[in-house]
Design an enzyme around this catalytic site. Structure first.
Site, short mmCIF file in Angstrom:
data_model
loop_
_atom_site.label_atom_id
_atom_site.label_comp_id
_atom_site.label_asym_id
_atom_site.label_seq_id
_atom_site.Cartn_x
_atom_site.Cartn_y
_atom_site.Cartn_z
N GLU A 117 0.95 -1.17 0.01
CA GLU A 117 0.08 -0.04 -0.07
C GLU A 117 0.91 1.32 0.19
OE1 GLU A 117 -3.85 -1.67 2.28
OE2 GLU A 117 -2.26 -0.84 3.47
N LYS A 135 -13.04 6.89 11.47
CA LYS A 135 -11.72 6.76 11.37
C LYS A 135 -10.77 8.09 11.59
CE LYS A 135 -11.93 2.38 9.45
NZ LYS A 135 -11.32 2.13 8.12
O1 LIG Z 1 -4.69 -0.64 5.42
C1 LIG Z 1 -5.38 -1.35 5.24
C2 LIG Z 1 -5.21 -2.64 4.87
O2 LIG Z 1 -3.95 -3.28 5.20
C3 LIG Z 1 -6.87 -0.96 5.02
O3 LIG Z 1 -6.88 0.06 4.02
C4 LIG Z 1 -7.39 -0.47 6.28
O4 LIG Z 1 -7.16 -1.53 7.21
C5 LIG Z 1 -8.82 0.03 6.53
O5 LIG Z 1 -9.51 -1.25 6.05
P1 LIG Z 1 -11.34 -1.13 6.00
O6 LIG Z 1 -11.57 -0.38 4.70
O7 LIG Z 1 -11.49 -2.67 6.00
O8 LIG Z 1 -11.67 -0.42 7.15
#
Ligand SMILES: O=C(CO)[C@H](O)[C@H](O)COP(=O)(O)O
Length: 239
Positions: A117, A135
């Protein structure tokens, strides 16, 4: 009863994630090279992108950030590219575990894909983060530990050194059967809980200085824009 309301809350969050994801897709145009994130929000985004490919014949190429996202993209006939053909991406879209209000610093990697990522995010001219409002945080570390990807050999040594960076706990991530969780890169993850990170830059420098650490889930100075879906609508935060 409690179970029903928990299910309702989860469904509401999922709907917010979907809204942010669908909006982000409007940034994508014919001919673009696109980074595809990982996680439940990114999954909505890849679905919506696949729908545009199917309906409009949208012509894009993508670099996914995990094997799961790659499998999803392929199942939707989204063509996959690579860094040899596309050293820079026009845009990358991904979710996050925490977004610090103001700085737009992130914690990512709950889904274990933080390394790819980050590589994809820093290779993109524009990095768009899609989240639901839960978030957003004032201080990073409030809700989530920082995942640190490390090489498996000698991991206990790195775990010890990570504890000395001020973490309250550092716990190797495990599968349900107790075995160590392995990333797509065949590394392991130590989740370090700092409760509240006062100086994310200093912490990032300290963690990456430990030999054996491959990368960490602090994404600093990378985000171009955050799309936040909440009860009162969609908000756009820019760096
Ligand atoms: O960093 C990540 C995966 O490595 C995801 O983007 C992060 O955990 C958010 O996940 P979600 O969209 O399921 O809440």
């Amino acid at each position: 009863m409690a179970e029903n309301s928990a299910q309702d809350a989860a469904a509401r969050v999922a709907e917010l994630k979907r809204k942010a994801a669908v909006h982000a897709i409007s940034y994508i145009e014919d001919g673009m090279a696109v980074g595809l994130g990982t996680g439940s929000t990114a999954k909505f985004m890849i679905d919506a992108l696949g729908e545009r490919v199917r309906r409009e014949g949208l012509k894009i190429r993508a670099i996914p950030t995990s094997e799961a996202s790659e499998a999803q993209a392929l199942s939707l006939n989204i063509p996959i590219t690579n860094f040899a053909d596309d050293p820079y991406l026009d845009v990358a879209i991904d979710g996050a575990d925490e977004v610090q209000i103001g700085s737009l610093f992130l914690i990512k990697g709950r889904g274990g894909a933080l390394l790819r990522e980050k590589i994809v995010a820093v290779s993109a001219r524009k990095f768009i983060v899609i989240v639901d409002e839960s978030k957003l945080v004032t201080d990073l570390g409030t809700h989530m530990p920082v995942p640190v990807e490390i090489i498996p050999w000698g991991w206990e040594r790195v775990e010890n050194l990570l504890r000395k960076t001020g973490a309250k706990t550092c716990i190797p991530r495990r599968n349900d059967d107790g075995s160590l969780y392995m990333t797509d890169n065949h590394n392991i993850i130590i989740d370090c809980d700092y409760e509240k990170i006062d100086d994310p830059r200093a912490l990032a420098d300290l963690v990456i200085s430990i030999t054996g650490v491959v990368d960490h889930g602090l994404f600093l100075d990378i985000t171009s824009e955050v799309l936040v879906a909440g009860a009162s609508g969609l908000q756009r935060l820019t760096a």
